[in-house]
Scaffold this motif. Sequence first.
Motif, short mmCIF file in Angstrom:
data_model
loop_
_atom_site.label_atom_id
_atom_site.label_comp_id
_atom_site.label_asym_id
_atom_site.label_seq_id
_atom_site.Cartn_x
_atom_site.Cartn_y
_atom_site.Cartn_z
N LEU A 71 1.41 5.62 1.04
CA LEU A 71 1.03 6.75 1.88
C LEU A 71 0.93 7.98 1.00
O LEU A 71 1.94 8.60 0.66
CB LEU A 71 2.08 6.96 2.98
N GLU B 285 -3.69 5.04 6.58
CA GLU B 285 -2.71 4.41 5.71
C GLU B 285 -1.51 3.88 6.50
O GLU B 285 -1.05 2.75 6.28
CB GLU B 285 -2.23 5.42 4.66
N CYS C 258 0.85 -1.18 0.00
CA CYS C 258 0.00 0.00 0.00
C CYS C 258 0.89 1.24 0.00
O CYS C 258 2.11 1.13 0.11
CB CYS C 258 -0.95 -0.01 1.19
N SER D 160 -4.03 9.87 6.76
CA SER D 160 -2.66 9.35 6.84
C SER D 160 -2.51 8.36 7.98
O SER D 160 -1.72 7.41 7.89
CB SER D 160 -1.67 10.51 7.00
#
Length: 261
Positions: free
Chosen positions: A56, A68, A54, A65
């Motif tokens: 950011l 994430e 994944c 954020s």
Amino acid sequence: DPRALGLTSRHLAYVIYTSGSTGTPKGVMIEHRGLVNLIAWHVQTFCLQPETCCALTAGLAFDASTWELWTALYNGSTLLLPPRAAAGDSLRLLEWWRDQSLEVAFLITPLATIALEDKLVNPTLEYLLVGGDRLHRMPASLTPPLKLINNYGPTEATVVATSGRLSIENAVPHIGRPIANTRVYLLDGHGAPVPLGAVGELYIGGAGVARGYLNRPELTAERFLADPSSGEVGARMYRTGDLARYLPDGNLEFLGRIDDQ
């Protein structure tokens, strides 16, 4: 042992400031239980394999954020960080993002709209999670295996309160249903539930509700109210100031802020 130190899930995880789009920026106090609930729901729903990659992409001043970052740490996933040169340059950020090997990724709604319209979607992506702004229209097409997930949630409800998969067959881009351990109420001006299909103000209860606003007791009392439907002693719900209604399929349609009507 956290218990030996007197630590519980009700201790603070972080304080993050709202954008101030609906007034003066306010410090929102998020407890550990809200953050853990968000992350556990996300991993169980989208990241069943620890080796998930994944990225950011949300700025650190934006509460997405934390979604994430902590999802990757919790799951032992690979978290890819964009180059410094992409800061403040949406096109450069999307070009970098498109070229990474990602299975699950979040983009703020305006960036996701650009990616979908300009064919900048990552080709390895299975789930594209969007949120942070209203999605006004459905994309013209979605290429398999891509699944578009629309998310809604104020900072005061720990990032995400409702989530739902969108299909090009949807007449409107709904915001789905409550995530795990979350309750949603649509109430009228007297605090009573509205009929199915009627417009009401959105209230959020459950594990994600924040402690309140830092050093703002009057505003906390105004926006964080007792939740009579919870059954939990001291349970509260957050009054969002947003309007929504239930669609026939049980999903919620977001209709904007009360102040904007």
